[in-house]
Design a protein around this motif. Sequence first.
Motif, PDB file in Angstrom:
ATOM      1  N   ALA A  83      -3.941   4.436   3.508  1.00 24.61           N
ATOM      2  CA  ALA A  83      -4.384   3.979   4.831  1.00 24.61           C
ATOM      3  C   ALA A  83      -3.544   4.634   5.909  1.00 24.61           C
ATOM      4  CB  ALA A  83      -4.304   2.468   4.934  1.00 24.61           C
ATOM      5  N   ASP A  95      -4.785  -9.235   0.540  1.00 25.81           N
ATOM      6  CA  ASP A  95      -6.104  -8.711   0.183  1.00 25.81           C
ATOM      7  C   ASP A  95      -6.701  -7.882   1.310  1.00 25.81           C
ATOM      8  OD1 ASP A  95      -5.945  -9.951  -2.257  1.00 25.81           O
ATOM      9  OD2 ASP A  95      -7.189 -11.661  -1.687  1.00 25.81           O
ATOM     10  N   GLN A  96      -6.565  -8.361   2.525  1.00 29.56           N
ATOM     11  CA  GLN A  96      -7.110  -7.653   3.680  1.00 29.56           C
ATOM     12  C   GLN A  96      -6.443  -6.289   3.844  1.00 29.56           C
ATOM     13  OE1 GLN A  96      -6.388  -9.657   7.360  1.00 29.56           O
ATOM     14  NE2 GLN A  96      -7.653  -8.271   8.544  1.00 29.56           N
ATOM     15  N   GLN A  97      -5.135  -6.231   3.684  1.00 28.86           N
ATOM     16  CA  GLN A  97      -4.427  -4.975   3.852  1.00 28.86           C
ATOM     17  C   GLN A  97      -4.668  -4.034   2.680  1.00 28.86           C
ATOM     18  OE1 GLN A  97      -3.354  -4.522   6.804  1.00 28.86           O
ATOM     19  NE2 GLN A  97      -3.680  -6.659   7.271  1.00 28.86           N
ATOM     20  N   ARG A 140       1.997   2.122   8.864  1.00 31.13           N
ATOM     21  CA  ARG A 140       1.623   2.267   7.470  1.00 31.13           C
ATOM     22  C   ARG A 140       2.799   2.884   6.736  1.00 31.13           C
ATOM     23  NH1 ARG A 140      -2.724  -0.797   6.340  1.00 31.13           N
ATOM     24  NH2 ARG A 140      -4.152  -0.678   8.040  1.00 31.13           N
ATOM     25  N   GLY A 147      -7.481  -4.074   0.798  1.00 28.83           N
ATOM     26  CA  GLY A 147      -8.896  -3.719   0.735  1.00 28.83           C
ATOM     27  C   GLY A 147      -9.657  -4.362  -0.406  1.00 28.83           C
ATOM     28  N   THR A 148      -8.996  -5.131  -1.260  1.00 30.81           N
ATOM     29  CA  THR A 148      -9.680  -5.816  -2.358  1.00 30.81           C
ATOM     30  C   THR A 148      -9.180  -7.257  -2.433  1.00 30.81           C
ATOM     31  OG1 THR A 148      -8.004  -5.139  -3.956  1.00 30.81           O
ATOM     32  CG2 THR A 148      -9.924  -3.710  -3.741  1.00 30.81           C
ATOM     33  N   TRP A 171      -1.604  -1.843  -4.466  1.00 27.34           N
ATOM     34  CA  TRP A 171      -1.489  -2.286  -3.073  1.00 27.34           C
ATOM     35  C   TRP A 171      -0.597  -1.337  -2.296  1.00 27.34           C
ATOM     36  CZ3 TRP A 171       2.260  -4.231   0.311  1.00 27.34           C
ATOM     37  CH2 TRP A 171       1.760  -4.867   1.448  1.00 27.34           C
ATOM     38  N   ALA A 214      -2.493   1.784  -1.661  1.00 26.03           N
ATOM     39  CA  ALA A 214      -3.496   1.576  -0.617  1.00 26.03           C
ATOM     40  C   ALA A 214      -2.852   1.633   0.770  1.00 26.03           C
ATOM     41  CB  ALA A 214      -4.209   0.242  -0.803  1.00 26.03           C
ATOM     42  N   GLN A 215      -1.623   1.131   0.899  1.00 26.75           N
ATOM     43  CA  GLN A 215      -0.925   1.189   2.181  1.00 26.75           C
ATOM     44  C   GLN A 215      -0.626   2.635   2.552  1.00 26.75           C
ATOM     45  OE1 GLN A 215      -0.721  -1.785   3.915  1.00 26.75           O
ATOM     46  NE2 GLN A 215      -1.926  -2.255   2.111  1.00 26.75           N
TER      47      GLN A 215
END
Length: 165
Positions: free
Chosen positions: A160, A114-116, A53, A118-119, A153, A156-157
């Motif tokens: 995570a 999108d998967q990484q 991450r 979360g949306t 994004w 979000a990385q």
Amino acid sequence: MNPNDLPLRDIHLPPDIGWWPLAWGWWLLIGLVLLGLVTLVWWLLKRPTSPKRINLSAQSSALQELTRIEQQYKNDPLGLVRELSVLLRRIAISLYGRRSVAGLTGLSWLQFLDQQGGTPVFSQRFQQALTELPYRAQGSADVSTLVQEVRQWLSAQASAGKQHV
């Protein structure tokens, strides 16, 4: 004269060669095997077991690059979309590895993002902008919203990464 009367003794053979002490070649082989095992254990402990991450310094570098791209292509929306696509690809390759990212194109690439993240924002709202627009001479997209989604994004990385650490 009788041969049995002579004071001769039977042939004496030397004792069998023992396995201990070992010859220098065996010591060298043992040392190389131990060095190989230590190296293997070290490599297994050091290699990442899950996708990396983004850390805070890498996140700040990526955000600085995003800001630079945004300012440089302020008047060129197609160039901005191209550079955003390249930036997303570079960051994804550095985080998740070339094997899992480099071959993704089109909708599968957007679904990966999108998967990484979360949306499902990239595959639903920016599918045309990220898959077709970078290869066109003309076109339009909501680049300010796309820049904001790329920022989210990246965030979000990083969040995570904090959860997995």
